[in-house]
Design a protein around this motif. Structure first.
Motif, mmCIF file in Angstrom:
data_model
loop_
_atom_site.group_PDB
_atom_site.id
_atom_site.type_symbol
_atom_site.label_atom_id
_atom_site.label_comp_id
_atom_site.label_asym_id
_atom_site.label_seq_id
_atom_site.Cartn_x
_atom_site.Cartn_y
_atom_site.Cartn_z
ATOM 1 N N ASP A 110 20.252 -17.867 86.407
ATOM 2 C CA ASP A 110 19.753 -16.493 86.415
ATOM 3 C C ASP A 110 19.722 -16.001 84.966
ATOM 4 O O ASP A 110 20.752 -15.684 84.390
ATOM 5 C CB ASP A 110 20.672 -15.620 87.281
ATOM 6 C CG ASP A 110 20.167 -14.186 87.401
ATOM 7 O OD1 ASP A 110 19.234 -13.815 86.671
ATOM 8 O OD2 ASP A 110 20.732 -13.428 88.214
ATOM 9 N N ASP A 111 18.529 -15.935 84.404
ATOM 10 C CA ASP A 111 18.350 -15.609 82.981
ATOM 11 C C ASP A 111 18.008 -14.124 82.838
ATOM 12 O O ASP A 111 17.030 -13.757 82.206
ATOM 13 C CB ASP A 111 17.218 -16.470 82.422
ATOM 14 C CG ASP A 111 17.341 -16.744 80.933
ATOM 15 O OD1 ASP A 111 18.468 -16.904 80.446
ATOM 16 O OD2 ASP A 111 16.300 -16.800 80.260
ATOM 17 N N TYR A 112 18.836 -13.272 83.409
ATOM 18 C CA TYR A 112 18.452 -11.886 83.688
ATOM 19 C C TYR A 112 18.241 -11.009 82.458
ATOM 20 O O TYR A 112 17.423 -10.092 82.487
ATOM 21 C CB TYR A 112 19.461 -11.243 84.635
ATOM 22 C CG TYR A 112 20.826 -10.964 84.030
ATOM 23 C CD1 TYR A 112 21.183 -9.678 83.645
ATOM 24 C CD2 TYR A 112 21.759 -11.987 83.866
ATOM 25 C CE1 TYR A 112 22.429 -9.419 83.109
ATOM 26 C CE2 TYR A 112 23.000 -11.731 83.330
ATOM 27 C CZ TYR A 112 23.334 -10.452 82.955
ATOM 28 O OH TYR A 112 24.568 -10.195 82.410
ATOM 29 N N ASP A 113 18.984 -11.214 81.355
ATOM 30 C CA ASP A 113 18.815 -10.332 80.196
ATOM 31 C C ASP A 113 18.938 -11.093 78.868
ATOM 32 O O ASP A 113 19.341 -10.531 77.860
ATOM 33 C CB ASP A 113 19.820 -9.175 80.237
ATOM 34 C CG ASP A 113 21.271 -9.619 80.010
ATOM 35 O OD1 ASP A 113 21.512 -10.839 79.908
ATOM 36 O OD2 ASP A 113 22.169 -8.761 79.948
ATOM 37 N N ALA A 114 18.567 -12.357 78.877
ATOM 38 C CA ALA A 114 18.836 -13.227 77.727
ATOM 39 C C ALA A 114 18.100 -12.797 76.464
ATOM 40 O O ALA A 114 18.519 -13.140 75.357
ATOM 41 C CB ALA A 114 18.468 -14.667 78.067
ATOM 42 N N GLU A 115 16.992 -12.043 76.594
ATOM 43 C CA GLU A 115 16.255 -11.641 75.393
ATOM 44 C C GLU A 115 17.032 -10.649 74.526
ATOM 45 O O GLU A 115 16.735 -10.476 73.344
ATOM 46 C CB GLU A 115 14.906 -11.009 75.766
ATOM 47 C CG GLU A 115 13.912 -11.971 76.384
ATOM 48 C CD GLU A 115 13.916 -11.905 77.894
ATOM 49 O OE1 GLU A 115 12.939 -12.336 78.509
ATOM 50 O OE2 GLU A 115 14.917 -11.406 78.453
ATOM 51 N N PHE A 116 18.036 -9.994 75.122
ATOM 52 C CA PHE A 116 18.760 -8.955 74.400
ATOM 53 C C PHE A 116 20.088 -9.485 73.865
ATOM 54 O O PHE A 116 21.155 -9.190 74.383
ATOM 55 C CB PHE A 116 18.973 -7.733 75.293
ATOM 56 C CG PHE A 116 17.694 -7.067 75.714
ATOM 57 C CD1 PHE A 116 16.850 -6.521 74.765
ATOM 58 C CD2 PHE A 116 17.328 -7.025 77.043
ATOM 59 C CE1 PHE A 116 15.655 -5.927 75.137
ATOM 60 C CE2 PHE A 116 16.147 -6.418 77.429
ATOM 61 C CZ PHE A 116 15.294 -5.864 76.478
ATOM 62 N N ARG A 117 19.996 -10.286 72.816
ATOM 63 C CA ARG A 117 21.176 -10.753 72.079
ATOM 64 C C ARG A 117 21.122 -10.082 70.714
ATOM 65 O O ARG A 117 20.099 -10.142 70.031
ATOM 66 C CB ARG A 117 21.151 -12.280 71.946
ATOM 67 C CG ARG A 117 22.359 -12.893 71.213
ATOM 68 C CD ARG A 117 23.599 -12.924 72.072
ATOM 69 N NE ARG A 117 24.780 -13.369 71.329
ATOM 70 C CZ ARG A 117 25.321 -14.595 71.428
ATOM 71 N NH1 ARG A 117 24.797 -15.484 72.247
ATOM 72 N NH2 ARG A 117 26.395 -14.892 70.735
ATOM 73 N N PHE A 118 22.216 -9.420 70.301
ATOM 74 C CA PHE A 118 22.173 -8.565 69.121
ATOM 75 C C PHE A 118 22.816 -9.186 67.879
ATOM 76 O O PHE A 118 22.471 -8.822 66.756
ATOM 77 C CB PHE A 118 22.864 -7.231 69.414
ATOM 78 C CG PHE A 118 22.381 -6.571 70.671
ATOM 79 C CD1 PHE A 118 21.028 -6.476 70.946
ATOM 80 C CD2 PHE A 118 23.275 -6.048 71.589
ATOM 81 C CE1 PHE A 118 20.575 -5.882 72.117
ATOM 82 C CE2 PHE A 118 22.838 -5.443 72.752
ATOM 83 C CZ PHE A 118 21.486 -5.359 73.022
ATOM 84 N N ASP A 119 23.774 -10.088 68.053
ATOM 85 C CA ASP A 119 24.507 -10.617 66.904
ATOM 86 C C ASP A 119 23.896 -11.900 66.339
ATOM 87 O O ASP A 119 24.265 -12.341 65.258
ATOM 88 C CB ASP A 119 25.972 -10.862 67.271
ATOM 89 C CG ASP A 119 26.129 -11.809 68.448
ATOM 90 O OD1 ASP A 119 25.150 -11.993 69.200
ATOM 91 O OD2 ASP A 119 27.234 -12.366 68.619
ATOM 92 N N ARG A 120 22.970 -12.504 67.075
ATOM 93 C CA ARG A 120 22.345 -13.751 66.656
ATOM 94 C C ARG A 120 21.180 -14.019 67.595
ATOM 95 O O ARG A 120 20.926 -13.257 68.531
ATOM 96 C CB ARG A 120 23.344 -14.912 66.733
ATOM 97 C CG ARG A 120 24.091 -15.026 68.052
ATOM 98 C CD ARG A 120 24.644 -16.395 68.313
ATOM 99 N NE ARG A 120 23.564 -17.346 68.565
ATOM 100 C CZ ARG A 120 23.764 -18.661 68.652
ATOM 101 N NH1 ARG A 120 24.975 -19.165 68.488
ATOM 102 N NH2 ARG A 120 22.756 -19.473 68.896
ATOM 103 N N ASP A 121 20.442 -15.096 67.348
ATOM 104 C CA ASP A 121 19.386 -15.489 68.276
ATOM 105 C C ASP A 121 20.016 -15.907 69.600
ATOM 106 O O ASP A 121 21.105 -16.495 69.629
ATOM 107 C CB ASP A 121 18.573 -16.656 67.716
ATOM 108 C CG ASP A 121 17.711 -16.246 66.540
ATOM 109 O OD1 ASP A 121 17.395 -15.044 66.442
ATOM 110 O OD2 ASP A 121 17.375 -17.116 65.723
ATOM 111 N N PRO A 122 19.367 -15.605 70.718
ATOM 112 C CA PRO A 122 19.944 -15.993 72.004
ATOM 113 C C PRO A 122 20.055 -17.504 72.153
ATOM 114 O O PRO A 122 19.247 -18.263 71.604
ATOM 115 C CB PRO A 122 18.970 -15.399 73.030
ATOM 116 C CG PRO A 122 17.699 -15.217 72.280
ATOM 117 C CD PRO A 122 18.084 -14.907 70.869
#
Length: 466
Positions: free
Chosen positions: A277-289
């Motif tokens: 379940d890749d529900y919010d993977a686009e929202f990574r703030f400290d580095r690339d997901p």
């Protein structure tokens, strides 16, 4: 008519919320049974020594949540399904599905790109041939599958071709379809030993009914600081495992590299499938997901995603990426269930992806959500340092460990009054644990974070902290 006792502390404030909380607890505990008629708002206000408007507000709140129903001529009664819909994975209480204000993972819908989406719809209507409006491929239009395959390869490091991708009405439907297929295949095995699905503990309690309805027997597996405990998974008779490896819900941890390798090894050894379940993977703030798990083992992992967090849940547009044979079965099942997704919206999303509108919107919202998370974390550190923030800097929610002695549901109710979406973690657990909440920050502007946290501190000041 029910005779009610609802404690009200006038000095604490938030009287309407107190009345709603007392009535909600009366339903949950069984003191108010389905069908029971409640006193009129005027009579209950007199009994409690509050204004009629306070009771009206409390009744309206519980009607909106699904606990009560109100009809002209029959008064206000306890909803028929109110008691049944409150049980979570461990038999604990949970919030009704339609109480969207409490969802910690809901995006800020005020930032939905209306003009750009409208332009994409107009472009689709102006250019698609008339034949495209007929019944189409239940797996989705080729244009969208092509664009999504390219996007997932580029952004999520997925190993995907358009023919292995099925368009669905969101992650929930995607998981349901895959599980229906897997459960049907399991019942046809000579052993006839059923279908066991390993799930993370804790997990999203809202998924539990659809997983069970799809024919799965749920087998909880604990989650720690590295994600799913794969060693514990090996002790479960599971045919599949449902995981949130990029940002575990609700704890916010990432599945560690060694656990990722171990999970793939388990799937190979057990001839099992991993549902990602890749529900919010686009929202990574400290580095690339971190790249999706499916890219590591495309023959063993089914990737499910949607635009619900990036754009809006109401669009009901998602996808499933599966091994070829399983993708074909899911596509067939989609056709048998409902003939496929709305065509015009699929063309609009394809155009939104192709023109870069989707990427631009994600970049904008990534900056905004990071600012909001940072503001919430700073405010908690200053005003409620006894509350511990866990999980990576990502997503739309933060996992908060509460001090011993604090009541999750009271914190949730207090936060809701202050405009801060929270969900109690207790109903998400199969096994008991310390008090914690999932705090959604996506709808809390950065300039309001400190005020909300200070308000929460005031409301919780009467709690006993051991």
């Amino acid at each position: 008519m029910a005779d009610l006792y609802v404690p009200v502390d006038h000095e604490r404030g938030g009287v309407a919320a107190q009345v709603a909380s007392g009535l909600r607890e009366a339903v949950r505990s069984g003191r108010l049974a389905p069908g029971d008629r409640l006193p009129s708002s005027r009579d209950l206000a007199t009994d409690l020594g509050v204004s009629r408007g306070v009771v009206v507000e409390a009744y309206e709140q519980l009607v909106a949540e699904g606990f009560l129903v109100s009809r002209v001529g029959s008064g206000t009664r306890v909803a028929p399904a109110a008691a049944a819909c409150q049980r979570g994975p461990g038999g604990e209480e949970q919030v009704p599905y339609h109480d969207h204000r409490s969802r910690a993972t809901s995006p800020d819908l005020g930032h939905f790109p209306r003009e750009r989406w409208l332009a994409a719809l107009r472009q689709a209507l102006a250019t698609i041939p008339s034949d495209a409006l007929d019944y189409g491929d239940p797996g989705g239009i080729p244009e969208l599958r092509e664009e999504l395959a390219g996007y997932l390869r580029r952004v999520r490091a997925a190993d995907v071709e358009p023919e292995n991708l099925v368009i669905v009405g969101g992650v929930a439907q995607g998981l349901s379809l895959v599980l229906h297929v897997l459960a049907a295949q399991a019942t046809r095995t000579p052993q006839g030993d059923g279908f066991g699905l390993a799930v993370e503990d804790p997990t999203s309690h809202r998924q539990i009914p659809l997983l069970r309805r799809a024919g799965a027997e749920l087998l909880p597996v604990p989650v720690d600081g590295q994600g799913l405990d794969v060693a514990a998974l090996r002790d479960r008779p599971a045919r599949a495992a449902l995981v949130t490896p990029a940002h575990q819900y609700p704890t916010g941890v990432v599945l560690s590299p060694c656990r990722r390798a171990a999970l793939v090894e388990w799937a190979q050894d057990a001839d099992a499938i991993v549902l990602e379940d890749d529900y919010d993977a686009e929202f990574r703030f400290d580095r690339d997901p971190v790249g999706c798990l499916q890219g590591l083992a495309p023959d063993r992992v089914v990737l499910a995603g949607s635009v619900s967090k990036a754009l809006a849940p109401g669009l009901r547009l998602g996808w499933v990426v599966a091994p070829p044979s399983l993708a074909g079965a899911v596509r067939l099942a989609r056709g048998e269930f409902d003939l496929g997704s709305p065509v015009i919206e699929q063309y609009a999303l394809a155009g939104f992806l192709r023109t870069g509108g989707y990427d631009r919107h994600l970049r904008r919202m990534r900056r905004e959500y990071r600012s909001r998370r940072d503001a919430l974390v700073r405010a908690l550190a200053e005003h409620l340092p006894e509350v511990r923030v866990r999980g990576i800097e990502a997503g739309l929610h933060a996992y908060l460990d509460l001090p011993a002695g604090w009541d999750e549901h009271q914190v949730v109710e207090a936060a809701r009054e202050l405009g801060l979406a929270m969900e109690a973690v207790g109903p998400m657990r199969f096994t008991p644990g310390g008090p914690a909440v999932a705090a959604g920050f996506s709808r809390l502007p950065a300039h309001r974070a400190e005020r909300a946290v200070r308000g929460l501190k005031v409301r919780m000041s009467g709690q006993t902290i051991d």
